[in-house]
Design a protein around this motif. Structure first.
Motif, PDB file in Angstrom:
ATOM      1  N   ASN A   4      43.535  18.797 -65.551  1.00  0.00           N
ATOM      2  CA  ASN A   4      44.739  18.046 -65.187  1.00  0.00           C
ATOM      3  C   ASN A   4      45.762  18.960 -64.524  1.00  0.00           C
ATOM      4  N   LEU A   5      45.946  20.165 -65.029  1.00  0.00           N
ATOM      5  CA  LEU A   5      46.896  21.118 -64.422  1.00  0.00           C
ATOM      6  C   LEU A   5      46.446  21.519 -63.021  1.00  0.00           C
ATOM      7  N   LEU A   6      45.151  21.751 -62.873  1.00  0.00           N
ATOM      8  CA  LEU A   6      44.609  22.111 -61.557  1.00  0.00           C
ATOM      9  C   LEU A   6      44.800  20.950 -60.575  1.00  0.00           C
ATOM     10  N   SER A   7      44.556  19.730 -61.026  1.00  0.00           N
ATOM     11  CA  SER A   7      44.747  18.557 -60.170  1.00  0.00           C
ATOM     12  C   SER A   7      46.207  18.402 -59.767  1.00  0.00           C
ATOM     13  N   ILE A   8      47.109  18.587 -60.722  1.00  0.00           N
ATOM     14  CA  ILE A   8      48.547  18.479 -60.423  1.00  0.00           C
ATOM     15  C   ILE A   8      48.970  19.571 -59.443  1.00  0.00           C
ATOM     16  N   ALA A   9      48.460  20.782 -59.625  1.00  0.00           N
ATOM     17  CA  ALA A   9      48.798  21.892 -58.721  1.00  0.00           C
ATOM     18  C   ALA A   9      48.321  21.607 -57.299  1.00  0.00           C
ATOM     19  N   ILE A  10      47.110  21.065 -57.175  1.00  0.00           N
ATOM     20  CA  ILE A  10      46.567  20.733 -55.852  1.00  0.00           C
ATOM     21  C   ILE A  10      47.396  19.636 -55.199  1.00  0.00           C
ATOM     22  N   ILE A  11      47.777  18.624 -55.964  1.00  0.00           N
ATOM     23  CA  ILE A  11      48.597  17.532 -55.420  1.00  0.00           C
ATOM     24  C   ILE A  11      49.956  18.056 -54.986  1.00  0.00           C
ATOM     25  N   LEU A  12      50.577  18.904 -55.789  1.00  0.00           N
ATOM     26  CA  LEU A  12      51.883  19.483 -55.420  1.00  0.00           C
ATOM     27  C   LEU A  12      51.776  20.339 -54.164  1.00  0.00           C
ATOM     28  N   LEU A  13      50.698  21.097 -54.057  1.00  0.00           N
ATOM     29  CA  LEU A  13      50.482  21.918 -52.860  1.00  0.00           C
ATOM     30  C   LEU A  13      50.318  21.040 -51.626  1.00  0.00           C
TER      31      LEU A  13
END
Length: 192
Positions: A4-13
């Motif tokens: 979930n953190l990796l997905s959120i980081a990718i979306i924010l990027l």
């Protein structure tokens, strides 16, 4: 949780990239006259004024040593029309152009001088140049631009590049790419 953190980081990027590309105005937008840039002088090429070598301007003088060791000065050809050509032995369009240039020179050397500046700093050495000249039976002047300064000054960024210069030393035409004999004749006739 890590996924979930990796997905959120990718979306924010991705959102940040979109924001920068959509909302960041290019630097050239909104430039007024006071902010305009003079592109005739390129600071990345020290001492080269790209506005100097243009049709209607005096051809900048230079002195180079020819393949046979003689000194050639462009201004010594005042009073005669000149085709000033920049070339290299490895250049296919230059190879295609040279027989036409030689034929044109043989027929018109009384009125028109051909000066074929070899971009020696980009070429394969004097031996290759001598072989080329012998193979193509060239009889016009072949000055060597060993440092590359004259080619740079005359903006020979694509070769062959040629200039038609009138009897007063004024650049009448810049030609990028190979010429044939009929084209050279037309250009020279247009200088009258």
């Amino acid at each position: 949780m890590n996924k979930n953190l990796l997905s959120i980081a990718i979306i924010l990027l991705a959102v940040a990239i979109i924001f920068v590309n959509v909302w960041d105005k290019p630097a050239s937008e909104g430039m007024g006259d006071a902010d305009s840039v003079d592109i005739t002088k390129d600071e990345s090429i020290p001492g080269v004024d790209l506005g100097e070598v243009q049709e209607g301007n005096q051809a900048p003088d230079f002195t180079l040593t020819t393949l046979d060791g003689a000194e050639l000065k462009l201004s010594d050809y005042r009073g005669k029309k000149v085709i000033l050509n920049f070339w290299a032995t490895w250049c296919p369009p230059c190879k295609a152009e040279m027989p036409h240039m030689q034929s044109f020179y043989e027929e018109n050397h009384e009125e028109v001088e051909v000066i074929a500046v070899n971009l020696t700093n980009m070429d394969k050495g004097e031996e290759a140049i001598n072989t080329f000249v012998k193979d193509y039976e060239l009889t016009f002047a072949i000055p060597l631009d060993e440092a590359g300064d004259i080619g740079m000054q005359y903006q020979a960024f694509t070769i062959p590049t040629s200039y038609a210069i009138d009897e007063d030393g004024i650049i009448q035409k810049k030609i990028i790419g190979p010429m044939d004999e009929a084209m050279m004749k037309s250009i020279v006739d247009g200088m009258e």
